[in-house]
Scaffold this motif. Structure first.
Motif, PDB file in Angstrom:
ATOM      1  N   ILE A   1       0.864  -1.181   0.000  1.00  0.00           N
ATOM      2  CA  ILE A   1       0.000   0.000   0.000  1.00  0.00           C
ATOM      3  C   ILE A   1       0.899   1.228   0.000  1.00  0.00           C
ATOM      4  CG2 ILE A   1      -1.802   1.283   1.195  1.00  0.00           C
ATOM      5  CD1 ILE A   1      -2.632  -1.357   2.544  1.00  0.00           C
ATOM      6  N   VAL A   2       0.795   2.039  -1.028  1.00  0.00           N
ATOM      7  CA  VAL A   2       1.546   3.293  -1.120  1.00  0.00           C
ATOM      8  C   VAL A   2       0.572   4.420  -0.792  1.00  0.00           C
ATOM      9  CG1 VAL A   2       2.933   4.800  -2.574  1.00  0.00           C
ATOM     10  CG2 VAL A   2       3.031   2.319  -2.909  1.00  0.00           C
TER      11      VAL A   2
ATOM     12  N   PHE B   1       5.055   3.353  12.688  1.00  0.00           N
ATOM     13  CA  PHE B   1       5.903   2.943  11.575  1.00  0.00           C
ATOM     14  C   PHE B   1       7.217   2.339  12.074  1.00  0.00           C
ATOM     15  CE2 PHE B   1       3.093   5.959   9.478  1.00  0.00           C
ATOM     16  CZ  PHE B   1       2.836   5.308   8.275  1.00  0.00           C
ATOM     17  N   ASP B   2       7.709   1.337  11.338  1.00  0.00           N
ATOM     18  CA  ASP B   2       9.004   0.731  11.662  1.00  0.00           C
ATOM     19  C   ASP B   2      10.158   1.636  11.239  1.00  0.00           C
ATOM     20  OD1 ASP B   2       7.587  -1.573  12.446  1.00  0.00           O
ATOM     21  OD2 ASP B   2       7.603  -2.359  10.401  1.00  0.00           O
ATOM     22  N   VAL B   3       9.964   2.363  10.153  1.00  0.00           N
ATOM     23  CA  VAL B   3      11.004   3.228   9.596  1.00  0.00           C
ATOM     24  C   VAL B   3      10.448   4.638   9.453  1.00  0.00           C
ATOM     25  CG1 VAL B   3      12.326   3.743   7.491  1.00  0.00           C
ATOM     26  CG2 VAL B   3      12.243   1.412   8.374  1.00  0.00           C
ATOM     27  N   LYS B   4      11.202   5.633   9.920  1.00  0.00           N
ATOM     28  CA  LYS B   4      10.778   7.031   9.817  1.00  0.00           C
ATOM     29  C   LYS B   4      11.955   7.829   9.250  1.00  0.00           C
ATOM     30  CE  LYS B   4       8.126   6.400  14.103  1.00  0.00           C
ATOM     31  NZ  LYS B   4       8.795   5.159  14.540  1.00  0.00           N
ATOM     32  N   GLY B   5      11.758   8.406   8.080  1.00  0.00           N
ATOM     33  CA  GLY B   5      12.835   9.154   7.442  1.00  0.00           C
ATOM     34  C   GLY B   5      12.297  10.260   6.559  1.00  0.00           C
TER      35      GLY B   5
ATOM     36  N   GLU C   1       1.586  -9.712   5.849  1.00  0.00           N
ATOM     37  CA  GLU C   1       2.379  -9.713   4.629  1.00  0.00           C
ATOM     38  C   GLU C   1       2.222  -8.424   3.826  1.00  0.00           C
ATOM     39  OE1 GLU C   1       2.520 -14.209   3.078  1.00  0.00           O
ATOM     40  OE2 GLU C   1       0.470 -13.450   3.298  1.00  0.00           O
ATOM     41  N   THR C   2       1.699  -7.371   4.467  1.00  0.00           N
ATOM     42  CA  THR C   2       1.420  -6.118   3.765  1.00  0.00           C
ATOM     43  C   THR C   2       2.405  -5.027   4.175  1.00  0.00           C
ATOM     44  OG1 THR C   2      -0.934  -6.642   3.565  1.00  0.00           O
ATOM     45  CG2 THR C   2      -0.301  -4.336   3.329  1.00  0.00           C
ATOM     46  N   LEU C   3       3.096  -4.450   3.198  1.00  0.00           N
ATOM     47  CA  LEU C   3       4.000  -3.313   3.401  1.00  0.00           C
ATOM     48  C   LEU C   3       3.236  -2.021   3.164  1.00  0.00           C
ATOM     49  CD1 LEU C   3       6.850  -1.901   3.589  1.00  0.00           C
ATOM     50  CD2 LEU C   3       7.020  -2.302   1.102  1.00  0.00           C
ATOM     51  N   VAL C   4       3.397  -1.054   4.064  1.00  0.00           N
ATOM     52  CA  VAL C   4       2.829   0.281   3.898  1.00  0.00           C
ATOM     53  C   VAL C   4       3.979   1.276   3.748  1.00  0.00           C
ATOM     54  CG1 VAL C   4       1.417   2.110   4.915  1.00  0.00           C
ATOM     55  CG2 VAL C   4       0.813  -0.293   5.294  1.00  0.00           C
ATOM     56  N   VAL C   5       3.959   2.026   2.660  1.00  0.00           N
ATOM     57  CA  VAL C   5       4.937   3.097   2.438  1.00  0.00           C
ATOM     58  C   VAL C   5       4.174   4.412   2.396  1.00  0.00           C
ATOM     59  CG1 VAL C   5       6.679   4.068   0.893  1.00  0.00           C
ATOM     60  CG2 VAL C   5       6.491   1.583   1.156  1.00  0.00           C
ATOM     61  N   PHE C   6       4.470   5.296   3.336  1.00  0.00           N
ATOM     62  CA  PHE C   6       3.787   6.586   3.432  1.00  0.00           C
ATOM     63  C   PHE C   6       4.754   7.699   3.068  1.00  0.00           C
ATOM     64  CE2 PHE C   6       2.892  10.533   5.564  1.00  0.00           C
ATOM     65  CZ  PHE C   6       1.533  10.717   5.385  1.00  0.00           C
TER      66      PHE C   6
ATOM     67  N   VAL D   1      10.543  15.906   2.500  1.00  0.00           N
ATOM     68  CA  VAL D   1       9.230  15.462   2.967  1.00  0.00           C
ATOM     69  C   VAL D   1       9.337  14.111   3.671  1.00  0.00           C
ATOM     70  CG1 VAL D   1       7.969  16.750   1.207  1.00  0.00           C
ATOM     71  CG2 VAL D   1       8.732  14.417   0.713  1.00  0.00           C
ATOM     72  N   PRO D   2       8.338  13.761   4.495  1.00  0.00           N
ATOM     73  CA  PRO D   2       8.401  12.509   5.255  1.00  0.00           C
ATOM     74  C   PRO D   2       8.390  11.271   4.356  1.00  0.00           C
ATOM     75  CG  PRO D   2       6.715  13.981   6.143  1.00  0.00           C
ATOM     76  CD  PRO D   2       7.143  14.551   4.844  1.00  0.00           C
ATOM     77  N   LEU D   3       9.046  10.230   4.842  1.00  0.00           N
ATOM     78  CA  LEU D   3       8.990   8.898   4.218  1.00  0.00           C
ATOM     79  C   LEU D   3       9.000   7.880   5.344  1.00  0.00           C
ATOM     80  CD1 LEU D   3       9.095   6.906   1.851  1.00  0.00           C
ATOM     81  CD2 LEU D   3      11.587   7.067   1.940  1.00  0.00           C
ATOM     82  N   PHE D   4       7.870   7.201   5.541  1.00  0.00           N
ATOM     83  CA  PHE D   4       7.715   6.218   6.603  1.00  0.00           C
ATOM     84  C   PHE D   4       7.340   4.877   5.984  1.00  0.00           C
ATOM     85  CE2 PHE D   4       5.909   9.926   9.336  1.00  0.00           C
ATOM     86  CZ  PHE D   4       7.184  10.448   9.492  1.00  0.00           C
ATOM     87  N   ALA D   5       7.690   3.804   6.665  1.00  0.00           N
ATOM     88  CA  ALA D   5       7.348   2.470   6.164  1.00  0.00           C
ATOM     89  C   ALA D   5       7.097   1.521   7.323  1.00  0.00           C
ATOM     90  CB  ALA D   5       8.462   1.938   5.272  1.00  0.00           C
ATOM     91  N   LYS D   6       6.193   0.556   7.072  1.00  0.00           N
ATOM     92  CA  LYS D   6       5.878  -0.463   8.077  1.00  0.00           C
ATOM     93  C   LYS D   6       5.552  -1.760   7.363  1.00  0.00           C
ATOM     94  CE  LYS D   6       2.502  -1.635  11.727  1.00  0.00           C
ATOM     95  NZ  LYS D   6       3.481  -1.951  12.775  1.00  0.00           N
ATOM     96  N   GLY D   7       6.047  -2.866   7.919  1.00  0.00           N
ATOM     97  CA  GLY D   7       5.738  -4.171   7.355  1.00  0.00           C
ATOM     98  C   GLY D   7       6.945  -4.812   6.704  1.00  0.00           C
ATOM     99  N   PRO D   8       6.766  -5.973   6.106  1.00  0.00           N
ATOM    100  CA  PRO D   8       7.896  -6.680   5.481  1.00  0.00           C
ATOM    101  C   PRO D   8       8.520  -5.838   4.369  1.00  0.00           C
ATOM    102  CG  PRO D   8       5.779  -7.655   4.849  1.00  0.00           C
ATOM    103  CD  PRO D   8       5.497  -6.704   5.953  1.00  0.00           C
TER     104      PRO D   8
END
Length: 395
Positions: A61-62, A92-96, A316-321, A356-363
């Motif tokens: 999911i983007v 989120f697992d990753v915040k950048g 099994e769902t990756l979220v990229v925000f 701008v923000p870039l966050f991600a969660k999931g595999p």
């Protein structure tokens, strides 16, 4: 003597009224002069040689918020949180962050930045799905469809908007609405929810023609958004009038549409890639409409909470925000007369060069930890979709 004093006072009042009227009529303001600063981008580090080993998402999911920068995020974090509950942004697992510039200098527009995010190639202003030489680029939806993924778009903007169009079309700019609609109808897209805008103007067809074009591929849902009994049949679309989809008080709203989209895509046997786009930050920030920004942020947080819950439930769902760029140069500043309340201040009504923000969660979230440019997001997404397919992964 009393007459002179009264006359002097009256004259002062008249002059003050005239001065205030002049300021109001001509909108006199004091500004700090700007100075030119040479653009010197330096050499960008890259993750293009990343090895893709280990976990791979089934679904992706983007979530793109048009025009959202760290000022908007700061406002959300400082004003829209529930007491004794963690913020949705903390999940989120990753915040950048990423630098959203185009191939032409420090600024970008939605078309160029979204094209970079979905194709892995930086391009010029106004270019949708094409490189700076106007040659077509493969986007993540085309790649995913080739590999038997289902694909979908949910937007609170019009469906040929530059951000969403970059995931499906190849054209010079979003003014080519009829061309984009025709490409949507001839694509492999499985779902599209969004609005119509400025019908009948320039190259934008009237509503009847728009529906006729879309009906060539999609089953159009009514306002109830009730899914067809046989959910494995036709691709679906839900189309609404201009500005119908706004904030949490509107019906439909972005959260409702995203929930229906996830329900529909979850019934399929294949994995999926879904784009969720919110236009509210960009539209509000171009007008410096602070109230609309706050309402839009509530809608974004509510939708994001739904998406992250889905990711948590379906492991099994990756979220990229992320955002395509920042608009407005928003800052949340102290209101010392009513502290700790905040005020919103604006520096422009245009796009800024802010990261701008870039966050991600999931595999697969960890691959986005060190991204520095928007095109790297597209590169990584394409690799995550294709890395089990040697022929596609090596292209």
């Amino acid at each position: 003597m009393k007459i002179w004093k009264k006359t002097s006072l009256l004259t002062t009042v008249i002059l003050l009224v005239l001065l205030l009227s002049t300021i109001y009529i001509f909108k006199i303001s004091v500004t700090i002069p700007s100075s030119d600063i040479e653009f010197s981008p330096g050499q960008a580090s890259s993750k293009v040689n990343t090895e893709f080993n280990g976990e791979k998402p089934k679904n992706i999911i983007v979530f793109i918020v048009d025009g959202m920068g760290f000022g908007h995020l700061s406002l959300a974090l400082q004003t829209l949180q529930s007491e004794n509950r963690p913020s949705v942004w903390q999940e989120f697992d990753v915040k950048g962050w990423h630098d959203a510039r185009s191939a032409y200098g420090p600024l970008t527009d939605s078309e160029a930045s979204a094209t970079a995010i979905t194709t892995g190639t930086s391009t010029q202003f106004g270019h949708i799905g094409i490189d700076k030489n106007q040659d077509p680029l493969e986007n993540i939806f085309e790649l995913a469809s080739d590999l038997q993924f289902n694909t979908g778009i949910v937007t609170d903007s019009y469906i040929w908007d530059g951000t969403s169009a970059a995931f499906i079309a190849h054209t010079r700019n979003e003014d080519n609405a009829r061309d984009i609609l025709t490409q949507i109808a001839s694509s492999e897209l499985d779902l599209i929810f969004g609005e119509l805008e400025d019908l009948g103007e320039d190259d934008i067809p009237e509503k009847e023609e728009t529906i006729e074009i879309l009906s060539k591929r999609f089953l159009l849902l009514d306002r109830s958004l009730k899914l067809p009994g046989d959910q494995t049949s036709s691709p679906i679309a839900a189309i609404f009038d201009e500005d119908e989809i706004q904030d949490t008080n509107s019906s439909p709203n972005l959260t409702q549409l995203t929930e229906v989209a996830l329900e529909y895509l979850s019934t399929k046997d294949n994995p999926f890639v879904l784009l969720v786009e919110s236009e509210e930050m960009d539209a509000a920030s171009h007008e410096n409409d602070s109230k609309r920004v706050v309402n839009g942020l509530q809608s974004i947080q509510q939708t994001l909470s739904l998406v992250l819950d889905f990711s948590e439930m379906h492991g099994e769902t990756l979220v990229v925000f992320t955002a395509d760029h920042e608009t407005g140069g928003l800052a949340a500043v102290a209101d010392f007369d009513h502290y700790p309340n905040l005020q919103i201040r604006w520096s422009t009504k245009e796009h800024s060069a802010a990261v701008v923000p870039l966050f991600a969660k999931g595999p697969g979230a960890h691959y986005f930890a060190d991204v520095h440019r928007n095109w790297e997001i597209g590169y990584l997404l394409k690799k995550l979709i294709s890395h089990d397919n040697p022929d596609k992964a090596n292209e």
